[in-house]
Design a protein around this motif. Sequence first.
Motif, PDB file in Angstrom:
ATOM      1  N   ALA A  22      54.663  14.596  -5.459  1.00  0.00           N
ATOM      2  CA  ALA A  22      55.213  13.889  -4.756  1.00  0.00           C
ATOM      3  C   ALA A  22      56.640  14.452  -4.519  1.00  0.00           C
ATOM      4  CB  ALA A  22      55.403  12.340  -5.484  1.00  0.00           C
ATOM      5  N   PHE A  23      57.126  15.182  -5.571  1.00  0.00           N
ATOM      6  CA  PHE A  23      58.458  15.778  -5.479  1.00  0.00           C
ATOM      7  C   PHE A  23      58.208  16.988  -4.411  1.00  0.00           C
ATOM      8  CE2 PHE A  23      61.216  19.630  -6.608  1.00  0.00           C
ATOM      9  CZ  PHE A  23      62.254  18.835  -6.320  1.00  0.00           C
ATOM     10  N   VAL A  24      57.142  17.973  -4.282  1.00  0.00           N
ATOM     11  CA  VAL A  24      57.031  18.844  -3.389  1.00  0.00           C
ATOM     12  C   VAL A  24      56.941  18.331  -2.064  1.00  0.00           C
ATOM     13  CG1 VAL A  24      55.584  20.748  -2.885  1.00  0.00           C
ATOM     14  CG2 VAL A  24      56.343  20.445  -5.121  1.00  0.00           C
ATOM     15  N   VAL A  25      56.187  17.292  -1.890  1.00  0.00           N
ATOM     16  CA  VAL A  25      56.113  16.606  -0.642  1.00  0.00           C
ATOM     17  C   VAL A  25      57.408  16.246   0.035  1.00  0.00           C
ATOM     18  CG1 VAL A  25      55.333  14.716   0.926  1.00  0.00           C
ATOM     19  CG2 VAL A  25      53.822  15.979  -0.739  1.00  0.00           C
ATOM     20  N   GLN A  26      58.449  15.569  -0.847  1.00  0.00           N
ATOM     21  CA  GLN A  26      59.629  15.383  -0.473  1.00  0.00           C
ATOM     22  C   GLN A  26      60.471  16.668  -0.177  1.00  0.00           C
ATOM     23  OE1 GLN A  26      62.866  15.197  -2.782  1.00  0.00           O
ATOM     24  NE2 GLN A  26      63.835  14.880  -0.640  1.00  0.00           N
ATOM     25  N   GLU A  27      60.333  17.567  -0.719  1.00  0.00           N
ATOM     26  CA  GLU A  27      60.782  18.935  -0.390  1.00  0.00           C
ATOM     27  C   GLU A  27      60.603  19.722   0.886  1.00  0.00           C
ATOM     28  OE1 GLU A  27      63.974  20.097  -2.112  1.00  0.00           O
ATOM     29  OE2 GLU A  27      63.964  18.075  -2.777  1.00  0.00           O
ATOM     30  N   ILE A  28      59.565  19.374   1.416  1.00  0.00           N
ATOM     31  CA  ILE A  28      59.293  20.084   2.572  1.00  0.00           C
ATOM     32  C   ILE A  28      60.124  20.326   3.619  1.00  0.00           C
ATOM     33  CG2 ILE A  28      57.456  20.127   4.556  1.00  0.00           C
ATOM     34  CD1 ILE A  28      55.441  18.936   2.649  1.00  0.00           C
ATOM     35  N   PRO A  29      60.832  19.365   4.069  1.00  0.00           N
ATOM     36  CA  PRO A  29      61.747  19.541   5.042  1.00  0.00           C
ATOM     37  C   PRO A  29      62.931  20.761   4.446  1.00  0.00           C
ATOM     38  CG  PRO A  29      61.500  17.234   4.957  1.00  0.00           C
ATOM     39  CD  PRO A  29      60.874  17.850   3.735  1.00  0.00           C
ATOM     40  N   TYR A  30      63.254  20.793   3.270  1.00  0.00           N
ATOM     41  CA  TYR A  30      64.266  21.689   2.796  1.00  0.00           C
ATOM     42  C   TYR A  30      63.547  23.135   2.744  1.00  0.00           C
ATOM     43  CZ  TYR A  30      67.070  17.717   1.726  1.00  0.00           C
ATOM     44  OH  TYR A  30      67.979  16.742   1.979  1.00  0.00           O
ATOM     45  N   ILE A  31      61.965  23.060   2.647  1.00  0.00           N
ATOM     46  CA  ILE A  31      61.537  24.269   2.378  1.00  0.00           C
ATOM     47  C   ILE A  31      61.330  25.059   3.729  1.00  0.00           C
ATOM     48  CG2 ILE A  31      59.110  25.199   1.829  1.00  0.00           C
ATOM     49  CD1 ILE A  31      58.882  23.187  -0.321  1.00  0.00           C
ATOM     50  N   ILE A  32      61.209  24.305   4.834  1.00  0.00           N
ATOM     51  CA  ILE A  32      61.048  24.677   6.080  1.00  0.00           C
ATOM     52  C   ILE A  32      62.402  25.191   6.872  1.00  0.00           C
ATOM     53  CG2 ILE A  32      58.749  23.918   6.484  1.00  0.00           C
ATOM     54  CD1 ILE A  32      59.948  21.846   8.463  1.00  0.00           C
ATOM     55  N   MET A  33      63.419  24.310   6.335  1.00  0.00           N
ATOM     56  CA  MET A  33      64.962  24.460   6.947  1.00  0.00           C
ATOM     57  C   MET A  33      65.176  25.918   7.282  1.00  0.00           C
ATOM     58  SD  MET A  33      68.547  23.086   5.841  1.00  0.00           S
ATOM     59  CE  MET A  33      67.936  21.319   5.824  1.00  0.00           C
ATOM     60  N   PRO A  34      64.944  27.051   6.461  1.00  0.00           N
ATOM     61  CA  PRO A  34      65.184  28.322   7.047  1.00  0.00           C
ATOM     62  C   PRO A  34      64.624  28.874   8.178  1.00  0.00           C
ATOM     63  CG  PRO A  34      65.081  28.163   4.487  1.00  0.00           C
ATOM     64  CD  PRO A  34      64.494  26.971   5.056  1.00  0.00           C
ATOM     65  N   LEU A  35      63.348  28.384   8.118  1.00  0.00           N
ATOM     66  CA  LEU A  35      62.686  28.789   9.369  1.00  0.00           C
ATOM     67  C   LEU A  35      63.104  28.082  10.708  1.00  0.00           C
ATOM     68  CD1 LEU A  35      59.113  28.233   7.754  1.00  0.00           C
ATOM     69  CD2 LEU A  35      60.393  30.437   8.049  1.00  0.00           C
ATOM     70  N   GLY A 103      63.029  11.426  10.428  1.00  0.00           N
ATOM     71  CA  GLY A 103      64.393  11.588  10.557  1.00  0.00           C
ATOM     72  C   GLY A 103      64.428  13.290  10.564  1.00  0.00           C
ATOM     73  N   TRP A 104      63.816  13.931   9.661  1.00  0.00           N
ATOM     74  CA  TRP A 104      64.096  15.284   9.734  1.00  0.00           C
ATOM     75  C   TRP A 104      63.519  15.954  11.051  1.00  0.00           C
ATOM     76  CZ3 TRP A 104      67.476  18.051   7.067  1.00  0.00           C
ATOM     77  CH2 TRP A 104      67.687  17.533   5.961  1.00  0.00           C
ATOM     78  N   ALA A 105      62.670  15.343  11.763  1.00  0.00           N
ATOM     79  CA  ALA A 105      61.972  15.810  13.049  1.00  0.00           C
ATOM     80  C   ALA A 105      63.312  15.675  13.845  1.00  0.00           C
ATOM     81  CB  ALA A 105      61.049  15.141  13.454  1.00  0.00           C
ATOM     82  N   PHE A 106      64.065  14.700  14.137  1.00  0.00           N
ATOM     83  CA  PHE A 106      65.090  14.381  15.014  1.00  0.00           C
ATOM     84  C   PHE A 106      66.312  15.199  14.561  1.00  0.00           C
ATOM     85  CE2 PHE A 106      63.073  10.111  16.012  1.00  0.00           C
ATOM     86  CZ  PHE A 106      63.380  10.003  17.248  1.00  0.00           C
ATOM     87  N   TYR A 107      66.446  15.226  13.236  1.00  0.00           N
ATOM     88  CA  TYR A 107      67.564  16.265  13.073  1.00  0.00           C
ATOM     89  C   TYR A 107      67.470  17.710  13.454  1.00  0.00           C
ATOM     90  CZ  TYR A 107      71.167  18.404   9.625  1.00  0.00           C
ATOM     91  OH  TYR A 107      71.778  18.779   8.994  1.00  0.00           O
ATOM     92  N   TYR A 108      66.331  18.289  13.014  1.00  0.00           N
ATOM     93  CA  TYR A 108      65.926  19.676  13.553  1.00  0.00           C
ATOM     94  C   TYR A 108      65.894  19.815  14.852  1.00  0.00           C
ATOM     95  CZ  TYR A 108      64.429  21.061   8.776  1.00  0.00           C
ATOM     96  OH  TYR A 108      64.772  21.049   7.442  1.00  0.00           O
TER      97      TYR A 108
END
Length: 164
Positions: A22-35, A103-108
């Motif tokens: 559950a924690f890793v799933v929630q962190e996915i947007p931060y993991i892909i942010m550098p990309l 929300g992250w999709a909109f943000y990105y």
Amino acid sequence: MIRIAHLYKNYYLGISFIGIIAFVVQEIPYIIMPLVKPEPNPIMNMQNELKWVQTIQGVFGMLSMILLMLLVRDDVSFFSIEKTRDKAFFILTLVMILINFIGWAFYYSGHQFGWLIVVSQFAVVPLYYLCFGLWKYNYPLVLTAAVFFAIHTINGYMNFIAKK
């Protein structure tokens, strides 16, 4: 689940594999942010003016993450949606993370509206933890996530709505 030390009643210090997932799933947007490299990136460039709000948010956010991954119950299975209650909280957990990802999709994609950021990045993450805690009967997590929700949402409001 691995139980390491008995704490009280059915609660143990241990390793919750589903909590880690559950924690890793929630962190996915931060993991892909550098990309993705969003430009601008107001969340990562946010300047908190009230340090005590940032401190309380950090403490309850960290507590929520620790309780998510390291507090286990010996009477709760790895994955159960047999009871109506369990189904409801599992579905709410999924809804919260889905709102976060949208929300992250909109943000990105450059749609970085204050209210959207507050709802989808600030409010729903603690609600995700809270719903997960209710699903897994992890009431200490529910308590810390509730406080985290209040302070995290207030912090988001102060930085992305009130400042404008």
